[in-house]
Design a protein around this motif. Structure first.
Motif, PDB file in Angstrom:
ATOM      1  N   ALA A  26       0.831  -1.202   0.000  1.00 33.64           N
ATOM      2  CA  ALA A  26       0.000   0.000   0.000  1.00 33.64           C
ATOM      3  C   ALA A  26       0.868   1.255   0.000  1.00 33.64           C
ATOM      4  N   LEU A  27       2.022   1.173   0.633  1.00 36.25           N
ATOM      5  CA  LEU A  27       2.933   2.304   0.688  1.00 36.25           C
ATOM      6  C   LEU A  27       3.898   2.332  -0.494  1.00 36.25           C
ATOM      7  N   GLY A  28       3.809   1.352  -1.376  1.00 34.33           N
ATOM      8  CA  GLY A  28       4.682   1.291  -2.536  1.00 34.33           C
ATOM      9  C   GLY A  28       6.001   0.600  -2.266  1.00 34.33           C
ATOM     10  N   GLU A  29       6.215   0.125  -1.062  1.00 29.70           N
ATOM     11  CA  GLU A  29       7.481  -0.505  -0.716  1.00 29.70           C
ATOM     12  C   GLU A  29       7.578  -1.925  -1.253  1.00 29.70           C
ATOM     13  N   GLY A  30       6.465  -2.554  -1.576  1.00 28.74           N
ATOM     14  CA  GLY A  30       6.484  -3.930  -2.060  1.00 28.74           C
ATOM     15  C   GLY A  30       6.765  -4.025  -3.540  1.00 28.74           C
ATOM     16  N   THR A  31       6.753  -2.905  -4.244  1.00 27.88           N
ATOM     17  CA  THR A  31       6.942  -2.915  -5.681  1.00 27.88           C
ATOM     18  C   THR A  31       8.309  -3.462  -6.060  1.00 27.88           C
ATOM     19  N   ASP A  32       9.347  -3.078  -5.336  1.00 28.67           N
ATOM     20  CA  ASP A  32      10.683  -3.586  -5.639  1.00 28.67           C
ATOM     21  C   ASP A  32      10.747  -5.094  -5.445  1.00 28.67           C
ATOM     22  N   GLN A  33      10.111  -5.580  -4.382  1.00 27.67           N
ATOM     23  CA  GLN A  33      10.091  -7.022  -4.141  1.00 27.67           C
ATOM     24  C   GLN A  33       9.306  -7.738  -5.232  1.00 27.67           C
ATOM     25  N   THR A  34       8.184  -7.158  -5.630  1.00 30.87           N
ATOM     26  CA  THR A  34       7.362  -7.751  -6.685  1.00 30.87           C
ATOM     27  C   THR A  34       8.134  -7.774  -7.997  1.00 30.87           C
ATOM     28  N   LYS A  35       8.805  -6.672  -8.303  1.00 29.20           N
ATOM     29  CA  LYS A  35       9.579  -6.610  -9.545  1.00 29.20           C
ATOM     30  C   LYS A  35      10.712  -7.627  -9.521  1.00 29.20           C
ATOM     31  N   SER A  36      11.368  -7.736  -8.388  1.00 26.38           N
ATOM     32  CA  SER A  36      12.460  -8.700  -8.257  1.00 26.38           C
ATOM     33  C   SER A  36      11.952 -10.131  -8.456  1.00 26.38           C
ATOM     34  N   LYS A  37      10.832 -10.449  -7.844  1.00 24.93           N
ATOM     35  CA  LYS A  37      10.258 -11.794  -7.990  1.00 24.93           C
ATOM     36  C   LYS A  37       9.815 -12.031  -9.428  1.00 24.93           C
ATOM     37  N   ALA A  38       9.176 -11.029 -10.034  1.00 29.73           N
ATOM     38  CA  ALA A  38       8.721 -11.161 -11.420  1.00 29.73           C
ATOM     39  C   ALA A  38       9.905 -11.406 -12.344  1.00 29.73           C
ATOM     40  N   MET A  39      10.990 -10.686 -12.131  1.00 30.19           N
ATOM     41  CA  MET A  39      12.171 -10.856 -12.980  1.00 30.19           C
ATOM     42  C   MET A  39      12.821 -12.228 -12.772  1.00 30.19           C
ATOM     43  N   ARG A  40      12.855 -12.693 -11.543  1.00 28.14           N
ATOM     44  CA  ARG A  40      13.414 -14.027 -11.281  1.00 28.14           C
ATOM     45  C   ARG A  40      12.594 -15.097 -12.011  1.00 28.14           C
ATOM     46  N   LEU A  41      11.267 -14.982 -11.928  1.00 21.54           N
ATOM     47  CA  LEU A  41      10.401 -15.949 -12.604  1.00 21.54           C
ATOM     48  C   LEU A  41      10.551 -15.858 -14.123  1.00 21.54           C
ATOM     49  N   TYR A  42      10.583 -14.637 -14.626  1.00 22.31           N
ATOM     50  CA  TYR A  42      10.735 -14.393 -16.066  1.00 22.31           C
ATOM     51  C   TYR A  42      12.052 -14.984 -16.573  1.00 22.31           C
ATOM     52  N   GLU A  43      13.134 -14.743 -15.855  1.00 21.51           N
ATOM     53  CA  GLU A  43      14.438 -15.263 -16.255  1.00 21.51           C
ATOM     54  C   GLU A  43      14.482 -16.788 -16.149  1.00 21.51           C
ATOM     55  N   ALA A  44      13.853 -17.338 -15.128  1.00 15.46           N
ATOM     56  CA  ALA A  44      13.802 -18.796 -14.987  1.00 15.46           C
ATOM     57  C   ALA A  44      13.023 -19.413 -16.144  1.00 15.46           C
ATOM     58  N   SER A  45      11.936 -18.782 -16.523  1.00 16.48           N
ATOM     59  CA  SER A  45      11.143 -19.273 -17.647  1.00 16.48           C
ATOM     60  C   SER A  45      11.997 -19.314 -18.914  1.00 16.48           C
ATOM     61  N   GLY A  46      12.761 -18.265 -19.137  1.00 21.43           N
ATOM     62  CA  GLY A  46      13.646 -18.218 -20.301  1.00 21.43           C
ATOM     63  C   GLY A  46      14.709 -19.303 -20.266  1.00 21.43           C
ATOM     64  N   ARG A  47      15.270 -19.551 -19.095  1.00 19.13           N
ATOM     65  CA  ARG A  47      16.283 -20.610 -18.964  1.00 19.13           C
ATOM     66  C   ARG A  47      15.662 -21.986 -19.226  1.00 19.13           C
ATOM     67  N   TYR A  48      14.476 -22.223 -18.653  1.00 19.11           N
ATOM     68  CA  TYR A  48      13.811 -23.509 -18.895  1.00 19.11           C
ATOM     69  C   TYR A  48      13.509 -23.684 -20.385  1.00 19.11           C
ATOM     70  N   TYR A  49      13.096 -22.609 -21.029  1.00 15.17           N
ATOM     71  CA  TYR A  49      12.814 -22.657 -22.465  1.00 15.17           C
ATOM     72  C   TYR A  49      14.079 -23.023 -23.239  1.00 15.17           C
ATOM     73  N   GLU A  50      15.180 -22.353 -22.919  1.00 13.08           N
ATOM     74  CA  GLU A  50      16.445 -22.628 -23.606  1.00 13.08           C
ATOM     75  C   GLU A  50      16.904 -24.068 -23.388  1.00 13.08           C
ATOM     76  N   GLU A  51      16.600 -24.623 -22.221  1.00  9.36           N
ATOM     77  CA  GLU A  51      16.979 -26.001 -21.908  1.00  9.36           C
ATOM     78  C   GLU A  51      15.936 -27.010 -22.397  1.00  9.36           C
ATOM     79  N   GLN A  52      14.912 -26.520 -23.089  1.00 14.06           N
ATOM     80  CA  GLN A  52      13.828 -27.326 -23.632  1.00 14.06           C
ATOM     81  C   GLN A  52      13.043 -28.057 -22.547  1.00 14.06           C
ATOM     82  N   LEU A  53      12.956 -27.442 -21.383  1.00 16.29           N
ATOM     83  CA  LEU A  53      12.139 -27.958 -20.283  1.00 16.29           C
ATOM     84  C   LEU A  53      10.812 -27.191 -20.326  1.00 16.29           C
ATOM     85  N   TYR A  54      10.001 -27.528 -21.318  1.00 14.86           N
ATOM     86  CA  TYR A  54       8.822 -26.743 -21.636  1.00 14.86           C
ATOM     87  C   TYR A  54       7.774 -26.739 -20.528  1.00 14.86           C
ATOM     88  N   ASP A  55       7.574 -27.873 -19.865  1.00  8.63           N
ATOM     89  CA  ASP A  55       6.597 -27.909 -18.773  1.00  8.63           C
ATOM     90  C   ASP A  55       6.989 -26.918 -17.676  1.00  8.63           C
TER      91      ASP A  55
END
Length: 162
Positions: A26-55
């Motif tokens: 509510a105070l905007g302090e969680g945005t950095d944590q949310t962005k960090s988590k979103a980027m970690r998930l996004y990057e992991a998805s890309g790595r799994y894709y590159e490794e052909q781990l589609y599921d």
């Protein structure tokens, strides 16, 4: 008597815990944590894709996508949609793959980037071919080829002709 005392304490504890979790956002302090988590998930998805781990790429990518959207990270959203389109196509979930690919293409068209538009059109065409609908796929591939020729992207042109 002890049970009536602990029930309100449990409720109070849960209320405090929820406030502790919600107030930073509510105070905007969680945005950095949310962005960090979103980027970690996004990057992991890309790595799994590159490794052909589609599921795994789909599981993680579908967690990342709403967070990326919420944060307004349009480049990452378009990229994640592309990853999800290819991965769900490899899982033979062609309807879902087409939804992701067409949303990606709409974002690419909005950006005006002909190279990206050509790429997402090719993805749509390939999904239709995989889904045993080559005539529908050909329409998208020909449009992708036309754009590649407009921008003289020789690598894409060669790939589309093959």
């Amino acid at each position: 008597m002890t049970s009536t005392y602990f029930i309100p304490m449990k409720k109070l504890f849960l209320i405090l815990l929820m406030c502790w979790m919600v107030v930073p956002y509510a105070l905007g302090e969680g945005t950095d944590q949310t962005k960090s988590k979103a980027m970690r998930l996004y990057e992991a998805s890309g790595r799994y894709y590159e490794e052909q781990l589609y599921d795994s790429a789909v599981i993680v990518g579908e967690q990342a996508l709403p967070m990326l959207r919420q944060l307004g990270m349009t480049d990452e959203v378009a990229d994640e949609l592309s990853i999800l389109a290819v991965c769900t196509s490899r899982q033979s979930d062609y309807q879902k793959a087409l939804r992701y690919a067409k949303e990606c293409n709409a974002m690419d068209r909005a950006s005006g980037d002909k190279e990206m538009i050509s790429s997402s059109l090719n993805t749509i065409g390939a999904i239709y071919v995989d889904a045993k609908q080559p005539q529908e796929g050909l329409k998208y591939i020909l449009e992708a080829l036309q754009l590649a020729e407009e921008i003289n992207h020789r690598g894409r042109i060669a790939m589309y002709y093959s």
